[in-house]
Structures are given as structure tokens and as C-alpha cells.
Design a protein around this motif. Structure first.
Motif, PDB file in Angstrom:
ATOM      1  N   LYS A  60      41.792  37.508  43.794  1.00  0.00           N
ATOM      2  CA  LYS A  60      42.168  36.893  45.071  1.00  0.00           C
ATOM      3  C   LYS A  60      43.091  37.823  45.868  1.00  0.00           C
ATOM      4  CE  LYS A  60      42.591  33.472  48.095  1.00  0.00           C
ATOM      5  NZ  LYS A  60      43.104  32.149  47.703  1.00  0.00           N
ATOM      6  N   ILE A  61      43.995  38.485  45.179  1.00  0.00           N
ATOM      7  CA  ILE A  61      44.878  39.439  45.844  1.00  0.00           C
ATOM      8  C   ILE A  61      44.055  40.559  46.469  1.00  0.00           C
ATOM      9  CG2 ILE A  61      46.633  41.218  45.483  1.00  0.00           C
ATOM     10  CD1 ILE A  61      47.842  38.458  45.455  1.00  0.00           C
ATOM     11  N   GLU A  62      43.151  41.139  45.696  1.00  0.00           N
ATOM     12  CA  GLU A  62      42.376  42.293  46.155  1.00  0.00           C
ATOM     13  C   GLU A  62      41.397  41.934  47.268  1.00  0.00           C
ATOM     14  OE1 GLU A  62      42.383  44.577  41.799  1.00  0.00           O
ATOM     15  OE2 GLU A  62      40.614  43.497  42.500  1.00  0.00           O
ATOM     16  N   GLU A  63      40.761  40.772  47.157  1.00  0.00           N
ATOM     17  CA  GLU A  63      39.675  40.420  48.063  1.00  0.00           C
ATOM     18  C   GLU A  63      40.139  39.684  49.318  1.00  0.00           C
ATOM     19  OE1 GLU A  63      36.937  38.195  45.704  1.00  0.00           O
ATOM     20  OE2 GLU A  63      36.526  39.854  44.327  1.00  0.00           O
ATOM     21  N   VAL A  64      41.281  38.997  49.239  1.00  0.00           N
ATOM     22  CA  VAL A  64      41.714  38.152  50.356  1.00  0.00           C
ATOM     23  C   VAL A  64      43.138  38.459  50.812  1.00  0.00           C
ATOM     24  CG1 VAL A  64      42.082  35.774  51.138  1.00  0.00           C
ATOM     25  CG2 VAL A  64      40.183  36.295  49.588  1.00  0.00           C
ATOM     26  N   VAL A  65      44.083  38.339  49.897  1.00  0.00           N
ATOM     27  CA  VAL A  65      45.504  38.373  50.277  1.00  0.00           C
ATOM     28  C   VAL A  65      45.927  39.740  50.808  1.00  0.00           C
ATOM     29  CG1 VAL A  65      47.876  38.080  49.445  1.00  0.00           C
ATOM     30  CG2 VAL A  65      46.061  36.536  48.657  1.00  0.00           C
ATOM     31  N   LEU A  66      45.608  40.799  50.085  1.00  0.00           N
ATOM     32  CA  LEU A  66      45.993  42.130  50.537  1.00  0.00           C
ATOM     33  C   LEU A  66      45.308  42.515  51.845  1.00  0.00           C
ATOM     34  CD1 LEU A  66      47.620  44.676  50.113  1.00  0.00           C
ATOM     35  CD2 LEU A  66      45.860  45.495  48.524  1.00  0.00           C
ATOM     36  N   PRO A  67      43.990  42.332  51.984  1.00  0.00           N
ATOM     37  CA  PRO A  67      43.358  42.641  53.276  1.00  0.00           C
ATOM     38  C   PRO A  67      43.950  41.853  54.444  1.00  0.00           C
ATOM     39  CG  PRO A  67      41.687  42.433  51.571  1.00  0.00           C
ATOM     40  CD  PRO A  67      42.979  41.982  50.961  1.00  0.00           C
TER      41      PRO A  67
END
Length: 226
Positions: A60-67
Motif C-alpha cells: 500500500k505504501i509503494e503503490e498508493v501512499v508514496l506516489p
């Protein structure tokens, strides 16, 4: 007053007073909380079972939160708006300067000393010149720093909050900001807890009382209309 129909707790289910999201650019700052390697990168040495438990969080961090954090940060910089970062690190090598809850067992047993590369904000969100970075050994980014004073001195009365973890440092910071009479916009798809269930539960608790929960699209639209 609420701004959408999402994450409504019992207290606000019957509240029909809905207003538009409005951002006053000169009086608003972005606060990105604990988006550090130590907090959002897969650690070494975890058991296979622990890796499996935490994998949805890192995805979730890589795919949503960070972007989404990158998108929001880029928008604030493009508009010349104030940007602040908080990171959780210790000054003492033994971690004795941390607050009591930071010294807990289990998940809170580990810590990162200031100066350790693992405690740095990830490269995708690296602060640039003239952006404030505060270091804390507490959950709240206000309690353990002079951030409240800095924001007031800069004429800021509204804070857009993103980062991790929703139910811990993000929540504590949002509550502190609200108690200091800042208006807070919490971006639901730019923050995350260990699980979606914990994340959504905390958003429901915080929403409309301590902050207004919005998403990245709603924030960007409000910025473009301000």
C-alpha cells in the motif's frame, strides 16, 4: 460541518451541514510525517510469518501512499506553499530521550538514532532548501518539537497532514494540531496504518472532530480553486 460522506462516526451521521473543501494557500502548510526508510521500507531480519503479516502495508505504501505524497508535495512546491517534515529519531544512542510510549515493547522496541541513514526521509520525498524538518522522540510532531511555534510565526493556521502511521504519530499530531486551534486536513490515501482496518477505524475517530478527512484528488482540486 463536514465535507464528504466518508468515515462518518456515530457523532456525525446525522450532520447535514456539508461544505466545500477550501484551502487558503498563504496560511496553509503541508506536514509529512515519518516517511523515513526506517518506517516504510521492508526491514531485514523479520521472520517469514512477520513478513507475510506486514506485506500488505508495504504494498500500500509503494503503490498508493508514496506516489500520492509525491503528487501532493510537487503541488505544494509548484504553488510556492510551505512544506514541513517530521521524522522520529533519538538523540541518545540508548534511546533514553524518547517519550514513554516510544519506549514500549514489541513494535515500539526498535528505534533509529539521529544521523543513521535509515532515519532519513525517503529520497522520493527528500526535503529541499527552505523546507522545515523537525526531529522528535514522541508520537506528536508538536509535543516533541517547536513546530507549533514555527507554524504560528509563519502565519500558518491550516495544516495538511500525510504520512505514517495513521493510528499513531499521524493521529497524535492531528489531535495536537486541533488542540492548538489549527485547522487540519488529513489525506486518507496519503497515510496508512499497519492494516486497512486500523487505518479506517482511526480515520472514523478523527474525522470531523480533530480534522477533515479528504483524499488526494479532493485536495488537488481545492488547491487549484484557491
Amino acid at each position: 460541518m463536514r465535507v464528504n460522506d466518508r468515515h462518518l462516526s456515530f457523532y456525525y451521521e446525522m450532520d447535514d451541514d456539508i461544505e466545500a473543501v477550501h484551502i487558503d494557500r498563504p496560511r496553509t502548510a503541508l506536514l509529512i510525517i515519518d516517511m523515513q526508510y526506517s518506517q516504510i521500507s521492508r526491514p531485514q531480519g523479520r521472520s517469514e510469518a512477520e513478513q507475510v503479516r506486514w506485506e500488505p502495508f508495504y504494498r500500500k505504501i509503494e503503490e498508493v501512499v508514496l506516489p500520492n505524497n509525491q503528487t501532493i508535495l510537487k503541488a505544494f512546491r509548484r504553488l510556492g506553499m510551505n512544506v514541513c517534515f517530521a521524522k522520529v529519531v533519538t538523540r541518545k544512542r540508548d534511546g533514553s530521550d524518547r517519550s514513554l510510549n516510544q519506549k514500549g515493547t514489541g513494535f515500539n522496541a526498535s528505534y533509529t538514532v539521529d544521523g543513521d541513514p535509515r532515519g532519513e526521509i525517503v529520497a522520493e520525498l527528500a526535503p529541499i532548501a527552505d523546507e522545515i524538518v523537525v526531529r522528535k522522540g514522541t508520537e506528536s510532531a508538536l509535543t516533541g518539537t517547536n513546530l507549533r511555534l514555527l507554524l504560528h510565526n509563519m502565519g500558518i493556521d491550516t495544516v495538511v497532514v500525510t504520512g505514517v502511521l495513521t493510528d499513531q504519530c499521524v493521529s497524535s499530531t492531528v489531535r495536537s494540531l486541533a488542540d492548538e486551534s489549527f485547522q487540519v486536513w488529513l489525506v486518507e490515501d496519503a497515510c496508512m496504518a499497519a492494516t486497512e482496518a486500523i487505518h479506517n477505524h482511526e480515520l472514523e475517530i478523527l474525522n470531523n472532530l480533530y480534522c477533515h478527512v479528504i483524499n488526494t484528488e479532493e485536495l488537488l482540486e481545492a488547491l487549484s480553486n484557491s
